[in-house]
Design a protein around this motif. Structure first.
Motif, mmCIF file in Angstrom:
data_model
loop_
_atom_site.group_PDB
_atom_site.id
_atom_site.type_symbol
_atom_site.label_atom_id
_atom_site.label_comp_id
_atom_site.label_asym_id
_atom_site.label_seq_id
_atom_site.Cartn_x
_atom_site.Cartn_y
_atom_site.Cartn_z
ATOM 1 N N UNK A 207 0.846 -1.220 -0.098
ATOM 2 C CA UNK A 207 0.152 -0.094 0.036
ATOM 3 C C UNK A 207 0.761 1.339 0.055
ATOM 4 N N UNK A 208 2.119 1.170 0.744
ATOM 5 C CA UNK A 208 2.865 2.549 0.791
ATOM 6 C C UNK A 208 3.591 2.435 -0.731
ATOM 7 N N UNK A 209 3.824 1.603 -1.291
ATOM 8 C CA UNK A 209 4.393 1.787 -2.686
ATOM 9 C C UNK A 209 3.488 2.067 -3.687
ATOM 10 N N UNK A 210 2.198 1.741 -3.536
ATOM 11 C CA UNK A 210 1.049 2.174 -4.344
ATOM 12 C C UNK A 210 0.584 3.637 -4.028
ATOM 13 N N UNK A 211 0.906 3.989 -2.976
ATOM 14 C CA UNK A 211 0.754 5.303 -2.710
ATOM 15 C C UNK A 211 1.744 6.405 -3.148
ATOM 16 N N UNK B 92 8.113 -5.082 -4.222
ATOM 17 C CA UNK B 92 8.125 -4.726 -5.722
ATOM 18 C C UNK B 92 7.507 -5.711 -6.583
ATOM 19 N N UNK B 93 7.809 -7.132 -6.316
ATOM 20 C CA UNK B 93 7.276 -8.143 -6.930
ATOM 21 C C UNK B 93 5.766 -8.064 -6.841
ATOM 22 N N UNK B 94 5.158 -7.884 -5.611
ATOM 23 C CA UNK B 94 3.755 -7.948 -5.549
ATOM 24 C C UNK B 94 3.226 -6.692 -6.261
#
Length: 364
Positions: free
Chosen positions: A92-96, A118-120
């Protein structure tokens, strides 16, 4: 490798909120196609920028890429009062950050413990990831560990609990020696300090335990993205077999073994030049073919498709609320897009909107 430009403009630090409300700090610097970094275990955006361990990494990557990196929840300039360091929360943090940065498509680099995240993300949002890179990373930290390995991990966990916050760096030096065994005393001392500055003892302990169980291994065969895996042959923090497994399991991935014992490659060692050359070559297809990487001649080369839509509506005289309604976006998202547009076009102040919209009518 070219001599790094030490006069590179400073990074811009910004903030966004993850799905659960945690505030995440991210920074943008450099010139070229966007490269979003799924961050490593320890980071502090400002402390890293000034360090003898990370400064060369940031400067050299920024010569040919627009680098977007962030402090994970509980670390650096992001919110510290956090107990959920689970894989879903970190995704969720990476998406944000990816949404806040404003790029529709970008290359994604996983550093160290950023691998499962990153994989997810790449599996969920393949349409946004142009290419995938791994540096000293893995898909599952606990994969293939022996009983002795598990006992060592538990010892490390206890070491963090009792020694992380001590003024004396003796305990933290254990981790420093694993990450950069060939470093100078100055570099080691800086990494000793980073551990204390980047996170509290409780967060370092809790986040490491939760990350240890993050597992994205089953997703690897599903990735249909150009992939480059770089891993030090003598890496003591994350052994080479993890990189080999990534390259062997992701379809058509390429593995570059690096002649180094350092988990974080240091300036001046031969492996660093190899790393930079490989990454720059791998990102080259993301550079628009109609312009050199350091020169933006058209708005289409600079702005994303969504940013162009926002700018055209602004040029038609619509205010932010009307733009949001037309594009079915939130007002905050429109404001974020406009700020990204101003930053990319190098305009600011009260006249930024006029200066930006004028570019639509200026021949390239």
């Amino acid at each position: 490798m070219a001599v790094p430009d030490r006069s590179q403009p400073p990074q811009q630090v910004r903030f966004c909120r993850s799905a659960d409300g945690v505030r995440i700090a991210y920074a943008v610097h450099g010139t070229g196609p966007p490269l979003l970094i799924s961050t490593c275990w320890l980071s502090h955006l400002q402390f890293d920028w000034e360090s003898p361990v990370w400064r060369h990494v940031l400067v050299d990557l920024g010569r040919f890429a627009t680098v977007i990196r962030f402090d994970e929840r509980g670390h650096g300039l992001s919110d510290w009062d956090v107990t959920d360091h689970s894989l879903p929360a970190r995704i969720g943090d990476l998406e944000a950050v990816a949404d806040a940065a404003g790029y529709d498509r970008f290359a994604l680099m996983a550093m160290a413990q950023g691998g499962p995240v990153a994989i997810s993300y790449a599996a969920r949002h393949a349409e946004r990831v142009t290419r995938l890179l791994f540096w000293g990373s893995y898909s599952c930290a606990s994969r293939g560990l022996s009983a002795d390995d598990l006992a060592l991990e538990e010892a490390f966990s206890q070491l963090i609990k009792v020694g992380w916050a001590r003024p004396d760096s003796t305990f933290r030096r254990v981790f420093t020696s694993l990450m950069i065994p060939n470093a100078t005393e100055e570099q080691m001392s800086w990494l000793d300090d980073l551990q204390r500055v980047a996170a509290s003892a409780s967060t370092a302990h809790l986040s490491r335990r939760q990350r240890f169980h993050a597992d994205a291994d089953a997703l690897l065969p599903q990735l249909d993205i150009p992939t480059l895996v770089l891993h030090s042959l003598g890496d003591r923090m994350r052994e080479f077999h993890h990189g080999r497994h990534l390259a062997a399991t992701i379809p058509n991935a390429r593995l570059v073994p690096l002649e180094s014992d350092n988990h974080i490659l240091l300036e001046g060692e031969p492996a660093w030049s190899v790393f930079v050359d490989e990454v720059q070559r791998f990102l080259q297809p993301d550079v628009p073919a109609n312009r050199p990487p350091e020169v933006a001649s058209r708005l289409e080369d600079v702005l994303s498709a969504r940013e162009l839509e926002v700018l055209r509506l602004a040029a038609d005289g619509r205010d932010n609320a009307a733009i949001a309604e037309d594009l079915q976006l939130s007002l905050r998202t429109v404001e974020r897009h406009l700020q990204n547009i101003y930053t990319k076009l190098g305009v600011g102040g009260r006249s930024a909107r006029v200066a930006a919209t004028t570019r639509l009518f200026t021949p390239a």
